[in-house]
Write a protein that holds these residues in place. Structure first.
Motif, PDB file in Angstrom:
ATOM      1  N   SER A   1       0.831  -1.202   0.000  1.00 10.21           N
ATOM      2  CA  SER A   1       0.000   0.000   0.000  1.00 10.21           C
ATOM      3  C   SER A   1       0.869   1.256   0.000  1.00 10.21           C
ATOM      4  CB  SER A   1      -0.923   0.010   1.213  1.00 10.21           C
ATOM      5  OG  SER A   1      -1.815  -1.084   1.186  1.00 10.21           O
ATOM      6  N   TYR A   2       1.933   1.238   0.772  1.00 12.21           N
ATOM      7  CA  TYR A   2       2.822   2.410   0.827  1.00 12.21           C
ATOM      8  C   TYR A   2       3.543   2.602  -0.503  1.00 12.21           C
ATOM      9  CZ  TYR A   2       5.703   5.944   3.137  1.00 12.21           C
ATOM     10  OH  TYR A   2       6.290   7.120   3.508  1.00 12.21           O
TER      11      TYR A   2
ATOM     12  N   HIS B   1       2.290   1.983  -3.474  1.00 10.08           N
ATOM     13  CA  HIS B   1       1.356   2.624  -4.398  1.00 10.08           C
ATOM     14  C   HIS B   1       1.045   4.063  -3.978  1.00 10.08           C
ATOM     15  CE1 HIS B   1       0.555  -0.785  -6.992  1.00 10.08           C
ATOM     16  NE2 HIS B   1       0.463  -1.549  -5.927  1.00 10.08           N
ATOM     17  N   TYR B   2       1.093   4.337  -2.684  1.00 11.78           N
ATOM     18  CA  TYR B   2       0.900   5.715  -2.228  1.00 11.78           C
ATOM     19  C   TYR B   2       2.046   6.607  -2.724  1.00 11.78           C
ATOM     20  CZ  TYR B   2       0.846   9.747   0.890  1.00 11.78           C
ATOM     21  OH  TYR B   2       0.862  11.025   1.390  1.00 11.78           O
TER      22      TYR B   2
ATOM     23  N   LEU C   1      -3.856   5.215  -6.774  1.00 11.59           N
ATOM     24  CA  LEU C   1      -4.257   4.787  -5.433  1.00 11.59           C
ATOM     25  C   LEU C   1      -5.211   3.597  -5.460  1.00 11.59           C
ATOM     26  CD1 LEU C   1      -4.896   8.255  -3.740  1.00 11.59           C
ATOM     27  CD2 LEU C   1      -2.910   6.767  -3.424  1.00 11.59           C
TER      28      LEU C   1
ATOM     29  N   ILE D   1      -4.431   0.139  -3.858  1.00 14.54           N
ATOM     30  CA  ILE D   1      -4.467   0.039  -2.396  1.00 14.54           C
ATOM     31  C   ILE D   1      -5.791  -0.566  -1.939  1.00 14.54           C
ATOM     32  CG2 ILE D   1      -4.398   1.350  -0.240  1.00 14.54           C
ATOM     33  CD1 ILE D   1      -2.566   3.346  -1.587  1.00 14.54           C
TER      34      ILE D   1
END
Length: 248
Positions: A195-196, A198-199, A218, A221
């Motif tokens: 997730s981080y 893709h952030y 985003l 995520i």
């Protein structure tokens, strides 16, 4: 920022070859690399990544390109990968030949080849579908540089490296054990890391003023958040699965 006229000028994004050639030449010139700034970037990618991309704006204003012209980040990152992978090989008792094979595969496949493929896909996607149309024909058409797309991948992958190569190494005795808690902890670790990634990918493209609808980056995520509970309930342990691939 005032629009730049295209009369008598060639935009920097149509001259990728000299920039890329200079980038490759500097890989073997250690003294020309800004090591201190590279470590500063790595630290802030884990703590305050928006600051890193604020400096990307400054770099565009001073160097007239979004991409880094210093390969220090890639070189140091490769060294970190070599050290981390070597630690895994030593901890899990691999032979010298197998350790060398694992190190080469991690650096060349996990980082470089995967980075080239992801950067190429993002470069094509942003230039083909996410660029804002410029109604004024006298405004220079801006495009995402391929080297910048690769920079974004490298930036995004570094915190993932910290979580899935460094942190996971120290807690791997717990993660590879049997039971619900190792499955839960392993999936949470992978969920946060992915997730981080893709952030940070989103931040890298959102800073470009000529791109629109960058929230697209985003969306993965949400998919990760949906799939993680299903993997936990099914008893799938990603750490144990990866360890079995490389250190069986």
């Amino acid at each position: 920022m005032l629009p730049t006229t295209s009369r008598g000028r060639t935009p920097s994004n149509v001259r990728p070859a000299p920039i890329f050639a200079q980038y490759l030449r500097r890989i073997v010139k250690w003294r020309q690399m800004d090591i201190e700034y590279t470590f500063w970037q790595m630290l802030h990618l884990c703590t305050s990544p928006k600051v890193v991309y604020q400096h990307t704006r400054y770099h565009k204003q001073t160097k007239n390109q979004w991409a880094r012209d210093d390969p220090a980040f890639v070189v140091i990152f490769c060294l970190f990968l070599i050290v981390a992978t070597s630690a895994y090989c030593v901890a899990y008792g691999e032979t010298c030949v197998h350790a060398i094979y694992t190190i080469i595969s991690v650096v060349s496949l996990h980082f470089l080849l995967a980075g080239i493929l992801i950067a190429t896909c993002c470069w094509f996607l942003t230039n083909s579908y996410l660029r804002e149309e410029t109604p004024n024909s006298h405004v220079v058409e801006q495009r995402v540089e391929w080297l910048y797309a690769f920079d974004v991948h490298c930036n995004s992958f570094f915190p993932t490296f910290i979580l899935l190569y460094v942190v996971q190494y120290f807690v791997s005795p717990v993660l590879v054990a049997h039971g619900f808690f190792p499955v839960l902890l392993s999936n949470l670790l992978f969920m946060v890391a992915i997730s981080y990634y893709h952030y940070l990918n989103f931040l890298g493209y959102d800073v470009l003023p000529f791109l629109d609808k960058t929230t697209f980056f985003l969306y993965p995520i949400g998919l990760v958040i949906i799939l993680s509970p299903l993997m936990i309930l099914s008893g799938f342990n990603p750490t144990r699965y990866i360890m079995s691939l490389y250190f069986s």
